[in-house]
Every structure is written in C-alpha cells, then in structure tokens.
Design an enzyme around this catalytic site. Structure first.
Site, PDB file in Angstrom:
ATOM      1  N   GLU A 128       8.290   0.447  -0.513  1.00 12.73           N
ATOM      2  CA  GLU A 128       8.155  -0.243  -1.802  1.00 12.73           C
ATOM      3  C   GLU A 128       9.480  -0.470  -2.508  1.00 12.73           C
ATOM      4  OE1 GLU A 128       6.487   2.499  -0.897  1.00 12.73           O
ATOM      5  OE2 GLU A 128       4.503   1.660  -0.474  1.00 12.73           O
ATOM      6  N   ASP A 158     -10.620   6.816  -4.174  1.00  6.41           N
ATOM      7  CA  ASP A 158      -9.267   7.161  -3.691  1.00  6.41           C
ATOM      8  C   ASP A 158      -8.675   8.336  -4.469  1.00  6.41           C
ATOM      9  OD1 ASP A 158      -9.217   5.346  -1.668  1.00  6.41           O
ATOM     10  OD2 ASP A 158      -8.058   3.835  -2.758  1.00  6.41           O
ATOM     11  N   SER A 173      -5.121  -6.387   1.023  1.00  7.15           N
ATOM     12  CA  SER A 173      -5.732  -5.820  -0.180  1.00  7.15           C
ATOM     13  C   SER A 173      -5.299  -6.550  -1.448  1.00  7.15           C
ATOM     14  CB  SER A 173      -5.370  -4.342  -0.319  1.00  7.15           C
ATOM     15  OG  SER A 173      -5.870  -3.615   0.774  1.00  7.15           O
TER      16      SER A 173
END
Lengths: 337, 277
Positions: A71, A130, A47
């Site tokens: 992350e 989203d 992405s």
C-alpha cells in the site's frame, strides 16, 4: 431552506447498492470523457471495483497499476503518476489505504499538493465479519487533519458517482470514503453534488441530525420514528466533511437549537468533532454524538454491530431526545436567570 | 542540458561542496555528510551531459526527471540547481531560514527544478516509478533518475518499488545508491545491515552496475549507458562513496550526518576544499 432538489424521486421503488460499486464504472466514464484517469490498487482491484475500469476498454488495461500487497508503494506510485500529469485514484481497503500509508499520503501527496485521490473502499464497521482489524473507524480523523486534503463521504451509489467525478475535477488531494455494504439509494441517479456542500434531505424544526455515509439511512428512519411522536427532525447529509458546510449546519441549528451527529466512525476526530468545533465557534448549542466510542470494532453481522455500537436508528432516536432535553434545560436556565 | 569539460567537472563538484559547507554553516543546521558524498554524482548527472533539462523552462516535456529520495541531502540539490541556473547562487545562503524557498528538505511547490517534495525516506523510488509509468503511458522517452541513500534502503518500501519497477519493465528508471556506508547511528552494517544492495536489486530483476561515486567520468559513462539501455529492466547503479567526502574531519564520520560545522570548522573545511582546487 428547501429540501434538496438532487434527491431521488420517492415514488420510485426502493433500491440498494453499495458505494464502492460506483468506483470503477465512474472512472471508466471519466476516462471516456478524455480525463487522464489512472488507478493504482493493491491486490484488491476486484473488491474495490477498479478492475472494472481496466476491463471497460482494452486501452484502459494499461491505466490500472496493481502493485500487489504494497500500500505504501501504491500511494507513491500514484503520486509519481500525478507528477506526470495524470489524475491518480488509489484503492485498497480504507484501513490499509489510509492507515498503512499515512506517511506517504502526508509527506508526498498532501505536502506536495498532488492530484491524487485517496479512494479506498470497505471503510467503517460495515465490513462486519472481518472484525476489528479491518473495520477502519479513524480514517476521517486521519484524512481531515491533513492540510490540502478534502474529505468526501458519499451516502449512496449516486452521490458516490458524483463524489468520484468531483474529486477528478478538483485539483489536489481528495479523500473519498466508500463502503462495502449495500445502502438505500437516496439521491437522484444523475445528482451532481458540490465540494463544500451539505444537503438537507428532510426538513424539520425540532432537532437537527447531521449524518454521513451509511448513517443517512439510519438518520432518515429515526426522523420517521420521531415524526410519529410529533417531533420534526431536520436531516442533513454532510457529504463533504472538509471543507464542512458550516452555513447549512448553523442555519439548521439556529432553527432547532440542538444537533445529533451520526457517523460510522470513531466519535473522536470525525464528523461529530468537526461539527462540534464549528458550532462552538459560530453558534454554541447542545451536540450529541452517535459513533463508535473510542473502541475497536468486532466481528458480527452488520445489524448486530449497528445495535451493539449504538449506530442504528433507535440509537439516533434516543440521542435526539437527549439533545432536545439538554436544549430545553439550557433554555429554562436562560429564562430563570 | 549542460556539458562541462572533464577537468572542469571536478572543479565544479568542488565548488558545489564549498556551497554545501557555506549554506549549512550559515543555516547552523543541516546534513553535510550525505550532501558531500553525492556531490560528484550530482555533478555527473547535471553537468556531465547525462540529464536533459532547461533551467529556463523547468517543465520542459523532454526533460529527464530527478528525484532526491534522500531528501535530507537538500543542500547538494540546491547547490546543483543553482549552478544549473534554476535558482540564484546567492539564494543558497537562505537555506533553512524563515521565509526561504530553500526548506530543510526540498519543496517542489517552492523551488523550480525540484520535481517532488521529499524528506521521508523510502518514498522516492516509488515516486520515480510512478513518474516513469506516466512517461511510458505518454510515449515520452525521457528518463527518471532517483538518488537513494544506502541507509534508506532499510525502508521496506524501497523493495516494494524494486518489485514494481521490474514487474512493469520500467527501463526508464535509474536508481543511484549513494553507498557511503553510514547512517545516523553508525555503520549500516552495524545498525541493521541491508547486506549486498546490488545483489538485492539484481534478485528483483534489475540491471545493476557498480561505480566509484567520486569518479565523475565513470559516473557519467555508467549513467549514460543506463539511460540509453531500454531492454526492459530498470537500472541500479551502486555508487561507492565516502560520507563527508572532501572535508578531512567529516570523512567517514557518522557524527557529521546531520550537524553544522561551527565557525572554526567551517574555515578549516573551506580551506581544505579551496586548496584542493
């Protein structure tokens, strides 16, 4: 002031590309130049397009680290790579790549002043369906509040290529805000933008519109609509929000006397706040804000959301009229007293 | 690299403890408990011939890297770096004071020998992994040591790093757990037990060893073995320690995690450490 020389030839047919599409390809180009580029992503390398960097040459495969859905580790692994002399770019979506790992960015990347480039994609409401959980509209506020951090918000594919190159060649932490949506190409393909610079995309003397990211397209359309009413808007791309090019912005507002700030971000702590803060100190003038008004995003098509949150060209047009009215009222008062 | 003979290592560790007490007492704040618990581990690393370094050239390419993940134990790091020649011993008295290089938590832009600023728990192992990955990319055979607290292992990011290191075969990483069993609010098993840390690292694919963190010879042996072993697994040494080690009234007391001794307590602590000599 001259309209920027870095703009795309207007005679070329219109072209649309996302900013994120520039990411992996530009990293590969910079690595080809011999820069010690590495990328660290968190299960979103397709992405964000960092996977394109790794796939561009067999020897680059080892220079992309996929940490999985982690992350915080992504940011600190990048930090360690930077301590080891690498220029480390991070990935993920803006909501996770800044918010989930804010402490890592603050206490390790910025406090130690490391050569880490926080460059997530999918920022803002333009991730559309989203919904609010994924629509990051506080990242500019979070990143620009950090000491040692620079903040770049490229408006199109070409300026994004330039932003990535600029980040790689500027020592220390840099934030680059990229989006998923295809946006019209505004800059010349080989444009080289500078740190700390804003770019005048259209000259005008009636109202200043300072915008960034996908709001550039809306600002230029609003300027066209205003022009049809005989109002000449000056449109400035605040490509670099920190350090902000206050000289260019103040020079424009000295001429127009009022300003509209437009961003695909919360009105709190983003471009508008930074511009208003600079003007309050240097050249007080009416400032109007186009941005998300202290609320979360929601699911919908981009066009629906742009209208709902008052981010489209129509909103900018109306707010520009308000800014000019306020300026005129102030001038009237000044004449009266 | 500095190689101090066996018996002298214990004396040096004791001197580091004295420096810890003096600097924290002078600063009137700081973290004695976890600094004292890791003094022997630090002595083994820096003076037992384990780590390669050159205090005159802190960026020596072939140096081994050290990350103090438990950044609040800054006093033990500063005292160690002082005895290793990175900073003057006298400077230890400036700990935590305005204008000092010796910030409350280590700042890599101020202190030579500090590879990375730390203080926010849970981040050090990830940073060490990034440093180790950079060394591998460069074909550099140096090793990265990271010292973590056992309470620190309650941070989820530690396990993100554990997963990453094993997946990437970072056998040039050695994580040392200062397993003193205490955190600010009490025993780690009472506050929120991370259970068996060694088994957890093993489950993530690490090579795990256990050691007595106050037996310097044992630590030197296990650290050296871990440093040399490049068979594809990252290394974890769970070092059993006593928080506040060496000062009777601080030993095994969570209350001494982050509190400076007053003048009377300082005198007693220094008397105990001096007599121990």
């Amino acid at each position: 002031m001259n309209v920027s020389k870095v703009l795309r030839d207007p005679s070329l047919p219109e072209e649309k590309k996302s900013t994120r599409a520039a990411y992996g390809a530009t990293l590969a180009k910079l690595a080809d130049e011999g820069l010690p580029i590495v990328a660290v992503d968190a299960d979103l390398s397709a992405s964000t397009t960092t996977a394109k960097f790794a796939a561009s040459k067999p020897e680059y495969a080892d220079r992309l680290f996929n940490v999985g859905i982690a992350e915080q580790n992504m940011i600190d692994v990048a930090a360690g790579l930077a301590v080891g002399g690498k220029i480390a770019f991070t990935g993920s979506f803006a909501v996770f790549g800044t918010g989930r790992a804010y402490d890592q960015i603050r206490n390790t990347v910025c406090y130690s002043k490391l050569n880490v480039k926080i460059a997530p994609t999918h920022a803002g409401i333009s991730v559309g369906p989203d919904g609010g959980s994924h629509q990051m509209i506080e990242d500019i506020a979070l990143m620009s509040a950090l000491p040692n951090m620079r903040v770049l918000v490229p408006a199109d594919y070409a300026s994004c290529k330039s932003a990535i190159e600029l980040a790689a060649k500027t020592p220390g932490p840099v934030y680059i805000r990229m989006g998923r949506a295809d946006v019209p190409c505004v800059y010349a393909d080989d444009a080289k933008l500078e740190m700390g610079k804003a770019y005048v995309l259209r000259e005008g003397s009636d109202v200043t519109i300072v915008a960034c990211g996908i709001e550039i397209k809306e600002a230029l359309e609003a300027a066209e609509a205003l022009a049809s009413e005989g109002i000449e808007a000056e449109v400035i791309d605040a490509f670099c929000i920190k350090p902000l090019d206050v000289d260019t912005i103040v020079a424009s507002v000295r001429k127009t006397g009022c300003v509209v700030c437009a961003e695909e971000h919360s009105v709190i702590g983003g471009l508008g706040s930074n511009v208003a803060c600079a003007l309050a100190q240097l050249h007080p003038a009416p400032v109007e804000f186009v941005g998300v008004k202290d609320t979360f995003g929601k699911s919908g098509a981009l066009s629906e959301l742009m209208e709902y949150f008052g981010l489209d060209s129509k909103a900018i047009y109306n707010v520009a009229l308000t800014a000019m009215e306020k300026r005129d009222l102030v001038e009237l008062d000044n004449r009266r007293f | 690299m500095s190689n101090v003979a066996g018996a002298d290592l214990n004396e040096l560790a004791n001197q580091i403890r004295i420096d810890i007490i003096k600097s924290i007492s002078e600063a009137k704040s700081g973290h004695p408990g976890g600094s004292l618990s890791s003094a022997d581990i630090m002595t083994a690393l820096y003076f037992g011939g384990v780590m390669e370094y050159d205090s005159k050239n802190p960026s020596l390419e072939t140096r081994d890297r050290f990350v103090l993940a438990k950044g609040h134990a800054a006093p033990v790091l500063y005292a160690t770096l002082a005895h290793a020649g990175f900073i003057p011993i006298e400077e230890l008295a400036s700990l935590r004071k305005f204008g000092s290089r010796l910030q409350g938590h280590p700042d890599c832009n101020l202190v030579p020998g500090v590879e990375i600023s730390t203080g926010s728990l849970g981040q050090g192992l990830s940073i060490a992994c990034g440093m180790a990955a950079a060394l591998k990319l460069d074909g550099n055979a140096s090793c990265v040591f990271a010292l973590l607290g056992d309470g620190e292992c309650e941070e989820g990011q530690v396990w993100e790093a554990a997963m990453f290191a094993a997946h990437n075969k970072l056998d040039n990483v050695v994580a040392i757990i200062d397993n003193n069993g205490l955190q600010i609010d009490g025993c780690i098993t009472d506050v929120c037990s991370p259970e068996d840390l060694g088994e957890k690292f093993k489950a993530f694919g690490w090579d795990v060893a256990h050691a007595n963190g106050h037996d310097i010879d044992d630590m030197v042996k296990k650290l050296s073995v871990a440093k040399r072993d490049r068979s594809g697994k990252p290394h974890c040494i769970v070092a059993k320690t006593v928080k506040g080690k060496g000062v009777s009234f601080m030993e095994n007391q969570a209350g001494w995690h982050g509190k400076a001794p007053n003048a009377e307590q300082t005198a007693q602590a220094l008397a105990e450490l001096t007599n121990h000599k």
